[in-house]
Design a protein around this motif. Sequence first.
Motif, mmCIF file in Angstrom:
data_model
loop_
_atom_site.group_PDB
_atom_site.id
_atom_site.type_symbol
_atom_site.label_atom_id
_atom_site.label_comp_id
_atom_site.label_asym_id
_atom_site.label_seq_id
_atom_site.Cartn_x
_atom_site.Cartn_y
_atom_site.Cartn_z
ATOM 1 N N VAL A 341 4.783 18.641 20.276
ATOM 2 C CA VAL A 341 5.832 18.195 20.184
ATOM 3 C C VAL A 341 5.872 16.654 20.212
ATOM 4 O O VAL A 341 4.914 15.891 20.908
ATOM 5 C CB VAL A 341 6.889 18.540 21.348
ATOM 6 N N LYS A 342 6.486 16.075 18.801
ATOM 7 C CA LYS A 342 5.984 14.465 18.932
ATOM 8 C C LYS A 342 7.340 13.648 19.450
ATOM 9 O O LYS A 342 8.552 14.365 19.581
ATOM 10 C CB LYS A 342 6.014 14.247 17.333
ATOM 11 N N GLU A 343 7.086 12.546 19.547
ATOM 12 C CA GLU A 343 8.173 11.701 20.341
ATOM 13 C C GLU A 343 9.373 11.818 19.082
ATOM 14 O O GLU A 343 10.485 11.507 19.628
ATOM 15 C CB GLU A 343 7.639 10.275 20.610
ATOM 16 N N GLU A 344 9.061 11.768 17.868
ATOM 17 C CA GLU A 344 10.268 11.528 16.916
ATOM 18 C C GLU A 344 10.886 12.889 17.024
ATOM 19 O O GLU A 344 12.198 12.870 16.850
ATOM 20 C CB GLU A 344 9.749 11.436 15.647
ATOM 21 N N ASP A 345 10.490 14.067 17.395
ATOM 22 C CA ASP A 345 11.189 15.322 17.346
ATOM 23 C C ASP A 345 12.118 15.058 18.607
ATOM 24 O O ASP A 345 13.356 15.805 18.486
ATOM 25 C CB ASP A 345 10.109 16.447 17.591
ATOM 26 N N VAL A 346 11.675 14.666 19.617
ATOM 27 C CA VAL A 346 12.685 14.488 20.796
ATOM 28 C C VAL A 346 13.865 13.939 20.814
ATOM 29 O O VAL A 346 14.926 14.342 21.345
ATOM 30 C CB VAL A 346 11.942 13.779 21.980
ATOM 31 N N GLU A 347 13.992 13.187 19.631
ATOM 32 C CA GLU A 347 15.314 12.354 19.492
ATOM 33 C C GLU A 347 16.367 13.262 19.285
ATOM 34 O O GLU A 347 17.572 13.131 19.309
ATOM 35 C CB GLU A 347 15.014 11.367 18.451
ATOM 36 N N LYS A 348 16.030 14.633 18.509
ATOM 37 C CA LYS A 348 17.098 15.462 18.159
ATOM 38 C C LYS A 348 17.428 16.655 19.380
ATOM 39 O O LYS A 348 18.206 17.365 18.827
ATOM 40 C CB LYS A 348 16.497 16.112 16.910
ATOM 41 N N MET A 349 16.748 16.264 20.310
ATOM 42 C CA MET A 349 17.043 17.708 21.418
ATOM 43 C C MET A 349 18.015 17.280 22.392
ATOM 44 O O MET A 349 17.769 16.638 23.320
ATOM 45 C CB MET A 349 15.518 17.552 22.145
ATOM 46 N N ASN A 350 19.247 17.595 22.067
ATOM 47 C CA ASN A 350 20.371 17.099 22.757
ATOM 48 C C ASN A 350 20.346 17.972 24.153
ATOM 49 O O ASN A 350 20.752 17.238 25.103
ATOM 50 C CB ASN A 350 21.696 17.451 22.155
ATOM 51 N N TYR A 351 19.980 19.345 24.089
ATOM 52 C CA TYR A 351 19.915 19.768 25.569
ATOM 53 C C TYR A 351 18.938 19.484 26.462
ATOM 54 O O TYR A 351 18.910 19.327 27.614
ATOM 55 C CB TYR A 351 19.748 21.421 25.293
ATOM 56 N N LEU A 352 17.707 18.890 25.975
ATOM 57 C CA LEU A 352 16.527 18.177 26.714
ATOM 58 C C LEU A 352 17.204 17.003 27.477
ATOM 59 O O LEU A 352 16.768 16.783 28.500
ATOM 60 C CB LEU A 352 15.497 18.055 25.706
ATOM 61 N N LYS A 353 17.797 16.122 26.581
ATOM 62 C CA LYS A 353 18.591 14.999 27.163
ATOM 63 C C LYS A 353 19.424 15.405 28.459
ATOM 64 O O LYS A 353 19.555 14.597 29.261
ATOM 65 C CB LYS A 353 19.015 13.968 26.022
ATOM 66 N N ALA A 354 20.178 16.392 28.102
ATOM 67 C CA ALA A 354 21.347 16.834 29.003
ATOM 68 C C ALA A 354 20.589 17.342 30.466
ATOM 69 O O ALA A 354 20.931 17.157 31.331
ATOM 70 C CB ALA A 354 22.061 17.996 28.407
ATOM 71 N N VAL A 355 19.325 17.904 30.407
ATOM 72 C CA VAL A 355 18.694 18.722 31.398
ATOM 73 C C VAL A 355 18.085 17.467 32.206
ATOM 74 O O VAL A 355 18.427 17.327 33.460
ATOM 75 C CB VAL A 355 17.390 19.313 30.506
ATOM 76 N N ILE A 356 17.612 16.228 31.401
ATOM 77 C CA ILE A 356 17.046 15.177 32.437
ATOM 78 C C ILE A 356 18.260 14.462 32.835
ATOM 79 O O ILE A 356 18.066 13.910 33.990
ATOM 80 C CB ILE A 356 16.361 14.449 31.347
ATOM 81 N N LYS A 357 19.198 14.021 31.957
ATOM 82 C CA LYS A 357 20.257 13.467 32.689
ATOM 83 C C LYS A 357 21.032 14.380 34.022
ATOM 84 O O LYS A 357 21.404 13.757 35.177
ATOM 85 C CB LYS A 357 21.591 13.582 31.789
#
Length: 503
Positions: A341-357
């Motif tokens: 998984v690349k850093e540019e892919d992460v920008e589109k991962m809304n649930y990932l960001k919700a988990v971290i929040k």
Amino acid sequence: MEMILLSVFLGSVLAILFRKQLFKRTTTTTNLNPPPSPWRLPVIGNFHQLSLYPHRSLHSLSLRYGPLMLLHFGRVPVLVVSSAETAHEVLKTHDIKFSNRPITKGVEKVLNGGRDVIFSPYGENWKNLKSLCVVHLLSNKMVQSFKKGREEEINLMMKDLEGASSSFSSVNLTKLFITLTSDVMSKIVLGRKYSGYQGTVDVKTLTRALVNVLGNFPIGEYIPSFAWIDRIRGLDRKLEEENNKFNDFLERVLCEHDDVHEDQANPDFVDVLLSIHRENTARVQLDRSDIKHIIFDMFLAGSVAPSTLLEWTMTELMGHPECMKKLRDDICSCSNGNLHVKEEDVEKMNYLKAVIKEVLRLHPPATLLVPRLLSEDVKLKGFDITAGTQVLINAWAIHRDSATWGPDADEFRPERHLDSPIDFQGQDFKYIPFGSGRRMCPGIGFGLVLVEVTLANLVKRFNWRVEIGPLGDGKPDLAEATGIEVSRKFPLIVFPSSVVSHM
């Protein structure tokens, strides 16, 4: 901590028996209207009401005495802020008055009274130091320039995990995360890794040891007559020893950079700081000790905090397998079948960001944020607060306020962030894991980008299980450690199994 509380209790009993005059409460000026306060004991004040986990015991007290509460730790008045509304008053309305830092024994010894960014007193020197760090290390442009180094270290960690998966071995994820974040910081800040297995000084061990000593509570600072307790505990000796070790290591790093600075085509952060030191023309004047203090800050914020966030995130996900599955689906749908998984892919991962929040909500890096010091008298919510009062903002309590987050405020539910405008940029005081105002953490993006891409690769490429949970349910425990940053009490030991062959 247990020994501290016991010693304080015994000391207070002796004070009560043999120093009757200490029962006489100091009277306050009748014109002042201080915030509500719990009843306190002579000499020790409200220390007896603190537990091993101050953020929890202070939260319990605030439920009785209110979100703006005045305690006394020995001779030191301490204002405790426990709601979003009162945090807004401190961090926004009266921010400049609350922008100083108390100078503790540890800060005096390790950081020369605050010649750094995190603990420096508010003023021009702090502003210049912060600007220097942002421009040369923490800006979005600089964060992006470190992408290759992050990818290299993440790939090395994934290789170790693949090996463990193939041999059905357990892995100490806590240790792996500490190594990852420390090695990334070493490459970015120091120019290369300093890891024990390479026959060099192990910077992650040095950093953790010094942070652990700084996390010890110095009784003598609050109750001078009890300073003997710190001596018995060996606190001064430990602080001296660990500080000397870290200082000697950094002096060696600076000497290495002195020898090669003229040939550096791609200067690292230490090269930049040494250049400013040599030229002596910038707004901020740096000596070699100042450089060491800044480097310590970067490791404290850039390696300790991200590794703690990673271990709490994996802990919560393993305790909520339905969230783990939902996150993996989100990651796979955004990474186009790529193995890495690349850093540019992460920008589109809304649930990932919700988990971290959600993890930052339940487990903020510093539960009470970094203490502040009131520089002048102020009236707050109708109460009079005097200059010299220390201030603790209980982010842990604010993040779990059911009036804001609902009746499930103590539960891990990332979905609450998917359609929420609340973020951690310091503008919404219901959610302040990195603080707010002038003293807000300036390196949020620096640490989060590593956490996001690391987590995405861990979840996409492996299944995870613990050998046995505390309740026999195969879920990791949630026991907290004590100290500057509240990490897990016990290492996160897991068994990874690769899912690549099934993708």
